[in-house]
Every structure is written in structure tokens, then in C-alpha cells.
Design a protein around this motif. Sequence first.
Motif, PDB file in Angstrom:
ATOM      1  N   GLU A 197       0.818  -1.213   0.000  1.00  0.00           N
ATOM      2  CA  GLU A 197       0.000   0.000   0.000  1.00  0.00           C
ATOM      3  C   GLU A 197       0.850   1.260   0.000  1.00  0.00           C
ATOM      4  N   ALA A 198       2.096   1.154   0.479  1.00  0.00           N
ATOM      5  CA  ALA A 198       3.016   2.293   0.454  1.00  0.00           C
ATOM      6  C   ALA A 198       3.781   2.374  -0.868  1.00  0.00           C
ATOM      7  N   TYR A 199       3.529   1.418  -1.769  1.00  0.00           N
ATOM      8  CA  TYR A 199       4.146   1.384  -3.104  1.00  0.00           C
ATOM      9  C   TYR A 199       5.650   1.122  -3.052  1.00  0.00           C
ATOM     10  N   ALA A 200       6.035   0.091  -2.287  1.00  0.00           N
ATOM     11  CA  ALA A 200       7.435  -0.337  -2.312  1.00  0.00           C
ATOM     12  C   ALA A 200       7.815  -0.743  -3.731  1.00  0.00           C
ATOM     13  N   ASP A 201       9.009  -0.359  -4.159  1.00  0.00           N
ATOM     14  CA  ASP A 201       9.467  -0.742  -5.494  1.00  0.00           C
ATOM     15  C   ASP A 201       9.679  -2.247  -5.596  1.00  0.00           C
ATOM     16  N   HIS A 202      10.167  -2.846  -4.511  1.00  0.00           N
ATOM     17  CA  HIS A 202      10.403  -4.285  -4.461  1.00  0.00           C
ATOM     18  C   HIS A 202      10.035  -4.772  -3.065  1.00  0.00           C
ATOM     19  N   ILE A 203       9.670  -6.042  -2.956  1.00  0.00           N
ATOM     20  CA  ILE A 203       9.391  -6.658  -1.665  1.00  0.00           C
ATOM     21  C   ILE A 203      10.102  -8.009  -1.619  1.00  0.00           C
ATOM     22  N   VAL A 204      10.820  -8.266  -0.537  1.00  0.00           N
ATOM     23  CA  VAL A 204      11.568  -9.517  -0.395  1.00  0.00           C
ATOM     24  C   VAL A 204      11.210 -10.187   0.927  1.00  0.00           C
ATOM     25  N   SER A 205      11.406 -11.509   0.961  1.00  0.00           N
ATOM     26  CA  SER A 205      11.121 -12.272   2.174  1.00  0.00           C
ATOM     27  C   SER A 205      12.361 -12.897   2.789  1.00  0.00           C
ATOM     28  N   GLU A 206      13.497 -12.769   2.104  1.00  0.00           N
ATOM     29  CA  GLU A 206      14.777 -13.281   2.619  1.00  0.00           C
ATOM     30  C   GLU A 206      15.860 -12.237   2.366  1.00  0.00           C
ATOM     31  N   PRO A 207      16.786 -12.037   3.320  1.00  0.00           N
ATOM     32  CA  PRO A 207      17.815 -11.028   3.134  1.00  0.00           C
ATOM     33  C   PRO A 207      18.636 -11.158   1.862  1.00  0.00           C
ATOM     34  N   HIS A 208      18.977 -12.401   1.470  1.00  0.00           N
ATOM     35  CA  HIS A 208      19.827 -12.569   0.288  1.00  0.00           C
ATOM     36  C   HIS A 208      19.156 -12.063  -0.982  1.00  0.00           C
ATOM     37  N   GLU A 209      17.820 -11.967  -0.991  1.00  0.00           N
ATOM     38  CA  GLU A 209      17.123 -11.478  -2.172  1.00  0.00           C
ATOM     39  C   GLU A 209      17.423 -10.000  -2.458  1.00  0.00           C
ATOM     40  N   ILE A 210      17.863  -9.282  -1.460  1.00  0.00           N
ATOM     41  CA  ILE A 210      18.223  -7.862  -1.651  1.00  0.00           C
ATOM     42  C   ILE A 210      19.358  -7.741  -2.661  1.00  0.00           C
TER      43      ILE A 210
END
Length: 217
Positions: free
Chosen positions: A199-212
Motif C-alpha cells: 500500500e506504500a508502493y514499495a518498489d520491491h518486496i523480499v522475504s529473505e535477506p539474500h534477495e536484496i
Amino acid sequence: MKKLVIFDLDGTLLNTIDDLGHATNYALEKMGYAPHPLNAYPAMVGNGVTKLLERALPAEVSTDPLQLQHTRSWFQQYYDLHSTDHSKPYDGITELLSTLAERNINMAVASNKYHDAVLQLVGHYFPTIPWVSVWGQKEGMPVKPDPSIVFGILNDCPTNKSDVLYVGDSGVDIKTARRACVESVGVTWGFRSKQELEEAYADHIVSEPHEILDYIG
């Protein structure tokens, strides 16, 4: 390739919720008010200590400046001594930071927690990480989502905004990144929901740190 990654602290790098909850409950009890269960605190944090205490105090006194001042004093007295009792890095965070350091990616911390506590926590949990800038909330500086903290970091480490990645766990963080005009990554392991990040319009969303790492380039 991104050249600077700015991390939120609480809920992003560290799970600090129990220590925040214990400190708040200590302050409430010292003021004569009932404590809250620890599982109530994820919804209260994210906008700095003063806002946390406003949310924790009974509604009839939550905006009283004197009540807030005294409650904050008790909070800081406790938290300065107990901020590392239960807090710990999220799984995979230490490895992520080490990988970024090996790749010579600059790293910074931007937190709404008061500055001295941020320095203490970062120094305690990540002593070998070569941070280029560590910012907590400072006297006279507005809290996130005001982007001033990002601009302060960019003053310490001049970087084109297109080369910056901002990582956080809440809508406050995503709004901060948007207002600073930098790319954002929302993380789902923190204190807020994936829906809030969307809802805040994140450009990307990840569920694990390595995905960054996928968004470093």
C-alpha cells in the motif's frame, strides 16, 4: 549497480521488539500505568520513541507533554542498559552485510530511534561492518517519513540517488524512500505486513535477506 544501501534498523536489521516492549512497560509501570503484552508492540513502533510512548500511554494522557517527558526518561533509563538483552539480527542479515562489504557497496543506517541507542546497537551487533554513516533521530531533526535523514546520509556519503537503495520493513520506510526519490525494498520479516508495504508502493518486496542482492545490480 547500486553504490549505497541504506538500512532501517528495527524490524529490518535487528529484531528489537522484546527489548522495546520491556522498556516501554517499565516506563509505564513507573508512571503508574498498566503494561501491554509484548505482542502488541509491533503495531506501536516505527515512528520514534515519543510516538511509541504516545501509543502506549492511556489515551487521556498520551498527548500531555509532561507525561511524555517523564515516561521517556524512564524508558531511556531502562533501554540504555537493556537494549541488547533480547535483540538479535534477523537470520541472514550478518551474511548479507558481509557480502555487501566484500563487494565494496557502501552501507548506512537510518533509524527513528534516538541516535545514542542506534550507535550502541550497531556497534554491538555489527562491529566489523564498515558503515559509511549511521543516523538515529537527532535533536531538532524530523523523524521518518521525512526524508531529512536520507539527505544527511547522502551528505556523509555523496551518491547519485539512482545509485541508492533504501531497505525497510514498514510503510514509514517506503514513504521515506519515495520522498527522498530513491529506490526502495520492503522486507517482510519485520514488524509490519506485506500489505502495508504494498500500500506504500514499495518498489520491491523480499522475504529473505539474500534477495536484496538481486536489486544491487
